[in-house]
Scaffold this motif. Structure first.
Motif, PDB file in Angstrom:
ATOM      1  N   ARG A 150      -1.585  -4.607  -5.748  1.00  0.00           N
ATOM      2  CA  ARG A 150      -2.695  -3.751  -5.322  1.00  0.00           C
ATOM      3  C   ARG A 150      -4.000  -4.152  -6.003  1.00  0.00           C
ATOM      4  NH1 ARG A 150      -0.144   2.430  -5.281  1.00  0.00           N
ATOM      5  NH2 ARG A 150       0.954   2.244  -3.269  1.00  0.00           N
TER       6      ARG A 150
ATOM      7  N   GLU B 273      -5.325  -7.501  -4.623  1.00  0.00           N
ATOM      8  CA  GLU B 273      -5.907  -7.364  -3.290  1.00  0.00           C
ATOM      9  C   GLU B 273      -7.221  -6.593  -3.353  1.00  0.00           C
ATOM     10  OE1 GLU B 273      -6.146  -7.584   1.021  1.00  0.00           O
ATOM     11  OE2 GLU B 273      -5.563  -8.815  -0.701  1.00  0.00           O
ATOM     12  N   ALA B 274      -7.300  -5.575  -4.202  1.00  0.00           N
ATOM     13  CA  ALA B 274      -8.558  -4.843  -4.367  1.00  0.00           C
ATOM     14  C   ALA B 274      -9.646  -5.778  -4.869  1.00  0.00           C
ATOM     15  CB  ALA B 274      -8.360  -3.678  -5.338  1.00  0.00           C
TER      16      ALA B 274
ATOM     17  N   PHE C 279      -8.724   3.089  -2.585  1.00  0.00           N
ATOM     18  CA  PHE C 279      -7.977   3.861  -1.591  1.00  0.00           C
ATOM     19  C   PHE C 279      -7.383   2.959  -0.521  1.00  0.00           C
ATOM     20  CE2 PHE C 279     -10.695   7.267  -3.336  1.00  0.00           C
ATOM     21  CZ  PHE C 279      -9.685   8.147  -3.704  1.00  0.00           C
ATOM     22  N   LYS C 280      -8.053   1.851  -0.229  1.00  0.00           N
ATOM     23  CA  LYS C 280      -7.544   0.946   0.796  1.00  0.00           C
ATOM     24  C   LYS C 280      -6.228   0.293   0.376  1.00  0.00           C
ATOM     25  CE  LYS C 280      -8.998  -2.786   3.899  1.00  0.00           C
ATOM     26  NZ  LYS C 280     -10.124  -3.642   4.341  1.00  0.00           N
ATOM     27  N   VAL C 281      -6.070   0.031  -0.920  1.00  0.00           N
ATOM     28  CA  VAL C 281      -4.841  -0.636  -1.380  1.00  0.00           C
ATOM     29  C   VAL C 281      -3.761   0.342  -1.807  1.00  0.00           C
ATOM     30  CG1 VAL C 281      -6.104  -2.698  -2.092  1.00  0.00           C
ATOM     31  CG2 VAL C 281      -5.636  -0.890  -3.774  1.00  0.00           C
TER      32      VAL C 281
ATOM     33  N   ILE D  94     -17.292  -4.235  -0.321  1.00  0.00           N
ATOM     34  CA  ILE D  94     -17.019  -2.813  -0.404  1.00  0.00           C
ATOM     35  C   ILE D  94     -16.930  -2.427  -1.872  1.00  0.00           C
ATOM     36  CG2 ILE D  94     -15.790  -2.838   1.792  1.00  0.00           C
ATOM     37  CD1 ILE D  94     -13.186  -2.590   0.272  1.00  0.00           C
TER      38      ILE D  94
ATOM     39  N   GLU E 204     -15.507  -8.698   0.948  1.00  0.00           N
ATOM     40  CA  GLU E 204     -15.831  -7.807   2.063  1.00  0.00           C
ATOM     41  C   GLU E 204     -16.940  -6.832   1.725  1.00  0.00           C
ATOM     42  OE1 GLU E 204     -12.308  -5.949   3.579  1.00  0.00           O
ATOM     43  OE2 GLU E 204     -11.170  -7.825   3.636  1.00  0.00           O
TER      44      GLU E 204
ATOM     45  N   GLN F 144       0.811  -1.221   0.000  1.00  0.00           N
ATOM     46  CA  GLN F 144       0.000   0.000   0.000  1.00  0.00           C
ATOM     47  C   GLN F 144       0.843   1.270   0.000  1.00  0.00           C
ATOM     48  OE1 GLN F 144      -0.138  -2.347   2.457  1.00  0.00           O
ATOM     49  NE2 GLN F 144      -2.267  -2.872   2.997  1.00  0.00           N
TER      50      GLN F 144
ATOM     51  N   ALA G 215     -13.763   2.563  -2.278  1.00  0.00           N
ATOM     52  CA  ALA G 215     -13.172   2.195  -0.992  1.00  0.00           C
ATOM     53  C   ALA G 215     -11.996   1.233  -1.190  1.00  0.00           C
ATOM     54  CB  ALA G 215     -14.233   1.566  -0.091  1.00  0.00           C
ATOM     55  N   ALA G 216     -12.149   0.278  -2.102  1.00  0.00           N
ATOM     56  CA  ALA G 216     -11.080  -0.690  -2.346  1.00  0.00           C
ATOM     57  C   ALA G 216      -9.842  -0.009  -2.920  1.00  0.00           C
ATOM     58  CB  ALA G 216     -11.573  -1.778  -3.300  1.00  0.00           C
TER      59      ALA G 216
ATOM     60  N   ILE H 185     -10.832  -8.052  -1.902  1.00  0.00           N
ATOM     61  CA  ILE H 185     -11.650  -7.446  -0.854  1.00  0.00           C
ATOM     62  C   ILE H 185     -12.999  -6.973  -1.395  1.00  0.00           C
ATOM     63  CG2 ILE H 185      -9.671  -6.830   0.571  1.00  0.00           C
ATOM     64  CD1 ILE H 185      -9.823  -4.010  -0.440  1.00  0.00           C
TER      65      ILE H 185
END
Length: 317
Positions: free
Chosen positions: A252, A255-256, A272-274, A265, A263, A213, A269-270, A259
């Motif tokens: 990234r 993983e996006a 920015f989270k990664v 989302i 999850e 990240q 949201a995904a 999730i």
């Protein structure tokens, strides 16, 4: 032994492997077996891309066909061929040949690096480390009769689990020996040498994986590898078929994808989270890697068994 007889033996081993794997594979996508480190992949629908991120492992196709995209390179392989990943690299698998009547069946076996190091202590292997001839961290090869025989014996233990605890370690040891004796075995052997360039890049890969990240500093990565910046760039590209930034981007995006599928989302949201700062950039790069927009791709995943596989894969660690 004549070439025709050798080919007949190899084909017969693949057919027997397919028969055993079919009996022990019920779910779509990855199926864990009772033997640690051994998994089977079954895919009946060729429409979905399959992102995967594994420890060093071997993937042998016993039925059907598959392609794997690593960076800008594409490896295509079919029945009787295998890819061996010597490094922990992100990739996207694409099914090339599969149907409900004849699914794609693959055998996945983790590579045990301590076992590789132990085998290399036997001087009879005589692997020359004086010249670094390693090309990339992944190679494609055909399973010869010796390797396919050892794999068949290992897989057949699933029919006699009482013997597996005793015999599986011996067969796995033989499989590692056969891989080391293969034409490309030196690449795998190099990972056990702390001073080898591929081992140094492996340390950088572990660091990027744990900090995907965060922004990357080339000076820091080169320092982890114990190389100059220019030498580090050269060797990283050589072994991973990508630059450090491309490598991070792939992590990234994978993983996006995971999730979003597991999850519940949304893409914003995904992203920015990664670690993305721009949603448009995220969507553009996501489409380039997976062939669909995030929303359409996630809908396809949730409509298929791939969602269960991603759910069981708890992150990149």
């Amino acid at each position: 032994m004549s070439k025709s007889k050798r080919i007949a033996i190899e084909n017969n081993n693949m057919d027997q492997l397919a028969d055993v794997i079919k009996r022990h594979t019920s779910d779509e996508y990855l199926n864990q077996t009772a033997i640690p480190g051994l998994r089977f992949l079954k895919v009946s629908n060729p429409e979905h891309s399959l992102p995967e991120f594994n420890n060093p492992f071997l993937c042998l196709i016993v039925q059907g066909g598959k392609s794997v995209m690593i960076g800008d390179a594409v490896y295509s392989y079919q029945k009787g061929e295998y890819l061996l990943f010597a490094l922990n690299m992100p990739f996207v698998g694409m099914v090339a040949e599969a149907s409900a009547e004849e699914p794609l069946y693959c055998l996945h076996l983790d590579i045990d690096m301590p076992l590789i190091a132990e085998l290399l202590m036997d001087e009879r292997l005589r692997i020359d480390f004086t010249k670094d001839t390693t090309t990339t961290g992944v190679y494609l090869d055909k399973a010869d009769g010796n390797l396919s025989n050892a794999l068949l014996r290992l897989v057949s233990l699933l029919d006699t689990l009482r013997e597996a605890a005793f015999l599986a370690p011996m067969y796995i040891r033989e499989i590692h020996y056969r891989l080391l004796r293969s034409e490309q075995g030196r690449q795998l052997a190099s990972l056990s040498m702390p001073s080898s360039n591929i081992r140094k890049i492996g340390r950088v890969i572990s660091y990027i994986k744990e900090n995907f990240q965060d922004p990357l500093r080339m000076d820091d990565l080169a320092s982890i590898a114990g190389m100059s910046v220019s030498s580090f760039h050269q060797h990283f590209k050589r072994f991973t078929i990508s630059t450090p930034l491309q490598f991070q981007k792939q992590l990234r995006l994978m993983e996006a994808r995971r999730i979003m599928a597991t999850e519940n989302i949304d893409a914003t949201a995904a992203a920015f989270k990664v670690g993305y700062q721009s949603l448009s950039q995220f969507s553009r790069e996501y489409h380039r890697m997976f062939g669909n927009s995030p929303s359409r791709d996630i809908k396809n995943i949730r409509d298929s068994a791939l969602g269960n596989t991603l759910r069981n894969n708890k992150g990149l660690a």
